[in-house]
Scaffold this motif. Structure first.
Motif, PDB file in Angstrom:
ATOM      1  N   THR A  50      76.732  76.917  54.820  1.00 52.45           N
ATOM      2  CA  THR A  50      78.003  76.455  55.949  1.00 52.45           C
ATOM      3  C   THR A  50      79.423  75.945  55.689  1.00 52.45           C
ATOM      4  O   THR A  50      80.148  76.375  56.485  1.00 52.45           O
ATOM      5  N   LEU A  51      79.120  75.802  54.237  1.00 56.07           N
ATOM      6  CA  LEU A  51      81.147  75.966  53.529  1.00 56.07           C
ATOM      7  C   LEU A  51      81.266  76.878  52.801  1.00 56.07           C
ATOM      8  O   LEU A  51      82.634  76.719  52.403  1.00 56.07           O
ATOM      9  N   ALA A  52      80.887  77.881  53.015  1.00 52.06           N
ATOM     10  CA  ALA A  52      81.089  78.675  52.500  1.00 52.06           C
ATOM     11  C   ALA A  52      82.226  80.060  52.859  1.00 52.06           C
ATOM     12  O   ALA A  52      83.157  80.197  52.203  1.00 52.06           O
ATOM     13  N   ALA A  55      80.464  62.431  56.466  1.00 49.54           N
ATOM     14  CA  ALA A  55      80.026  63.817  58.017  1.00 49.54           C
ATOM     15  C   ALA A  55      79.243  65.038  57.645  1.00 49.54           C
ATOM     16  O   ALA A  55      78.125  65.808  58.269  1.00 49.54           O
ATOM     17  N   LEU A  56      80.594  66.016  56.704  1.00 48.49           N
ATOM     18  CA  LEU A  56      79.660  67.480  56.990  1.00 48.49           C
ATOM     19  C   LEU A  56      78.302  66.882  55.978  1.00 48.49           C
ATOM     20  O   LEU A  56      77.318  68.180  56.653  1.00 48.49           O
ATOM     21  N   VAL A  57      78.532  66.186  55.289  1.00 47.08           N
ATOM     22  CA  VAL A  57      76.124  66.397  54.389  1.00 47.08           C
ATOM     23  C   VAL A  57      76.204  65.849  55.275  1.00 47.08           C
ATOM     24  O   VAL A  57      75.055  66.461  55.566  1.00 47.08           O
ATOM     25  N   ARG A 109      87.618  74.539  44.577  1.00 51.07           N
ATOM     26  CA  ARG A 109      86.150  73.801  43.761  1.00 51.07           C
ATOM     27  C   ARG A 109      85.962  72.482  44.347  1.00 51.07           C
ATOM     28  O   ARG A 109      85.154  72.265  43.934  1.00 51.07           O
ATOM     29  N   THR A 110      86.802  71.962  44.695  1.00 50.77           N
ATOM     30  CA  THR A 110      86.414  70.627  45.620  1.00 50.77           C
ATOM     31  C   THR A 110      85.585  70.896  46.332  1.00 50.77           C
ATOM     32  O   THR A 110      84.074  70.443  46.392  1.00 50.77           O
ATOM     33  N   LEU A 139      81.172  69.817  46.559  1.00 47.29           N
ATOM     34  CA  LEU A 139      80.720  69.136  47.761  1.00 47.29           C
ATOM     35  C   LEU A 139      79.469  69.958  48.121  1.00 47.29           C
ATOM     36  O   LEU A 139      78.537  69.803  48.240  1.00 47.29           O
ATOM     37  N   ALA A 140      79.691  71.255  48.314  1.00 50.59           N
ATOM     38  CA  ALA A 140      78.471  72.057  48.905  1.00 50.59           C
ATOM     39  C   ALA A 140      77.120  72.336  47.646  1.00 50.59           C
ATOM     40  O   ALA A 140      75.978  71.852  47.848  1.00 50.59           O
TER      41      ALA A 140
END
Length: 596
Positions: free
Chosen positions: A168-170, A152-154, A227-228, A232-233
């Protein structure tokens, strides 16, 4: 089905027209346009975020300050909650994202519910005597469905956002690496799940790193999860469902006796669905369709209640009628709802005004209707699992999102090397038909597990839109999610502001067990007495009773964690409400500066 149940159903169906004439209730339709006399308020004066943790709220605001929209902020808030609220949600779980695009008026429901592994048949959840194995259903590898939240995030970032995932994941990556202070709710929840968590090496290493559980005030760092998130990012969907993370997840589950495959993990995809729509008084309601049960239940309850002027009634009568509406909606939830990709759901009938009118006709104004089935088990208190956030940006885009790992700390299993705590959503299937799950609700064939099927959910992210006001709301709370959202909506309809809606007292009925449950102090003592005289069983303990039940320890009897934001078009103002039951939550409104 007994005589009373058949009579209720037949009377309701008799009032329902042919399915074709009910299509306008369930079919998608454009959002109502902003009235001409509100043209000056076509854009909100700023942005608002309400979430269950201040760090997540700040992450969402920061991303919007950097040029992101509400959908970018949703990715930032969701991923940050996945770091700071492992008790409630995470990358190992799933969720629902309800989105509104201001430029087009389009609304979409992003279904990131977990799916059943192929090996997870009903037989796997029976003990040697054929009884239901609740430990396997709620703890460890067999409890976990294939996670949906990372997908969903992607999806939201790539299709609706402006910024790259790396931006956005930072915040989540930084917080996972640097850590954050453990709060009381998180430490308390771990103590309740400690025996299960410490069965698994990956969980022990993360949550008891020095041989003792993390305590309130400790700094909780999650380098593997950082790291996961970085993978993903950098790699999007492939960075979680394949490659290093995918390999570690499959190995971690199977090392504990589960049976995941790399192929079914890699095959996970979100599903975009049309939201469920209906009208209640002056509001258009846009909410969650199946596999959420919440939208259908809201449509039934509110359309039943539309037959009365609730504000003119006293607390006894208002509570009685609301409970009777809850009772009928939850009965239909039990028999009819499941994953719409696997189950034929009579959604147009269930959400039609005529069907609601038939149900309303079965309500005695002064007597409780017995649920009249075998007694269920007491519904466990659930205030800390699942999480919700609400967002409105300065362009008028909005997001209501609810995400979860199901029970406290999900399955308790962290796949080593990932930092990912896996869900225990398999318990939301009808693993043994007619047997209550951890929330005391039953299910039958419509919600039986099948490979790739999504389990029924109560998560109910919701928009309310009128000529004067737009509201975004939702909450955690297991099956109580639906009734808490209902009470919040009734609060907005009565004219309350966002913070007052978030603080409303709560009560609940779910058909089985046949009782009203209520927070301490939610119902006045004379109201409780009057409801009992009407035939209701009421569980509304006072503070002394709550402490007695807790074994003499200080305790509380409160539910949920409602997060809501609202835009008032009359004076073009924004407001946010964060549930006062959760001290680490935060709602913030930030006005546009002259420069932006």
């Amino acid at each position: 089905m007994n005589f009373l149940s058949r009579s209720i159903l037949l009377l309701a169906l008799a009032c329902a027209p042919a399915l074709a004439s009910c299509q306008e209730v369930a079919a998608p339709a454009p959002a109502p346009a902003i009235p001409a006399d509100r043209a000056d308020a076509a854009r909100p004066p700023g942005m608002a975020v309400a979430s269950a943790h201040a760090l997540a709220t700040e992450a969402g605001l920061q991303v919007m300050r950097e040029g992101g929209n509400a959908f970018d902020a949703a990715v930032a808030v969701s991923s940050t909650l996945s770091v700071v609220e492992p008790i409630s949600s995470g990358l190992g779980g799933g969720g629902f994202f309800l989105l509104h695009q201001a430029d087009s008026g389009r609304e979409v429901f992003v279904d990131a519910r977990e799916t059943a592994p192929a090996a997870a048949t009903m037989a796997r959840y029976l003990d040697a005597d054929g009884g239901f194995d609740s430990d396997r259903a709620t703890n460890g590898p067999w409890a976990a469905g294939i996670p949906g939240l990372p997908a969903a995030l992607v999806h939201v970032a790539e299709k609706y956002g402006r910024l790259p995932l790396a931006a956005t994941l930072a915040p989540a990556i930084r917080i996972a690496r640097e850590g954050f202070p453990v709060y009381a709710r998180m430490a308390r929840g771990y103590e309740r799940r400690r025996e299960v968590m410490e069965r698994y090496p990956g969980s022990r290493a993360l949550y008891a790193p020095q041989g003792r559980p993390l305590r309130e005030g400790d700094i909780f760092r999650q380098p593997d999860l950082a790291r996961t998130l970085e993978r993903l990012a950098a790699q999007g969907h492939q960075g979680f469902y394949r490659g290093e993370t995918g390999r570690l997840l499959v190995e971690g589950v199977n090392a504990e006796g589960g049976q995941w495959t790399a192929e079914e993990l890699a095959a996970y995809r979100v599903v975009e669905r049309d939201p469920l729509r209906f009208r209640y008084r002056d509001w258009e309601v846009v909410t969650a369709p199946p596999p959420s049960s919440g939208g259908v239940a809201l449509a039934q309850m509110l359309q039943i209640l539309a037959g009365w002027d609730l504000e003119s009634l006293d607390q006894v009568q208002r509570t009685h009628l609301t409970v009777e509406a809850m009772r009928r909606a939850f009965r239909d939830r039990t028999f009819y709802l499941g994953d719409p990709d696997f189950t034929d759901i009579p959604i147009r009938t269930l959400t039609s005004r005529d069907y609601a009118a038939g149900l309303r006709a079965t309500i005695h104004p002064h007597r409780a209707t017995p649920s009249d089935l075998l007694s269920g088990e007491p519904t466990p208190l659930e205030d800390e699992e699942t999480t919700h956030f609400s967002i409105i940006d300065a362009a008028g885009n909005r997001v209501a999102a609810t995400q979860t790992v199901n029970l406290l700390y999900g399955s308790g299993l962290v796949a080593p090397g990932t930092g990912v705590l896996l869900n225990n959503e398999m318990d939301d299937f009808a693993l043994k038909p007619g047997t209550p799950n951890a929330f005391g609700v039953m299910g039958f064939e419509a919600n039986a597990p099948e490979p790739g099927k999504r389990m029924l959910s109560s998560m109910t992210p919701t928009f309310m839109v009128s000529d004067d006001r737009v509201a975004v709301l939702g909450t955690p709370g297991g099956t109580r999610i639906i009734t808490m959202v209902l009470l919040g909506m009734l609060g907005y309809d009565a004219g309350l502001d966002a913070q007052a809606v978030a603080a409303l007292p709560r009560f609940h009925h779910q058909w089985m067990p046949d009782r009203i449950s209520a927070e301490s102090g939610a119902l006045a003592a004379d109201t409780v007495r009057a409801l009992r005289e009407m035939g209701h069983e009421v569980d509304a303990p006072d503070e002394a009773e709550v402490e007695r039940r807790a074994g003499g320890r200080a305790s509380s009897h409160v539910w949920g964690n409602l997060q809501t934001v609202a835009w008032d078009l009359r004076d073009n103002t924004l407001e946010g409400g964060s549930d006062p039951r959760n001290p680490v939550g935060r709602a913030e409104v930030e006005l546009r500066s002259a420069e932006r």
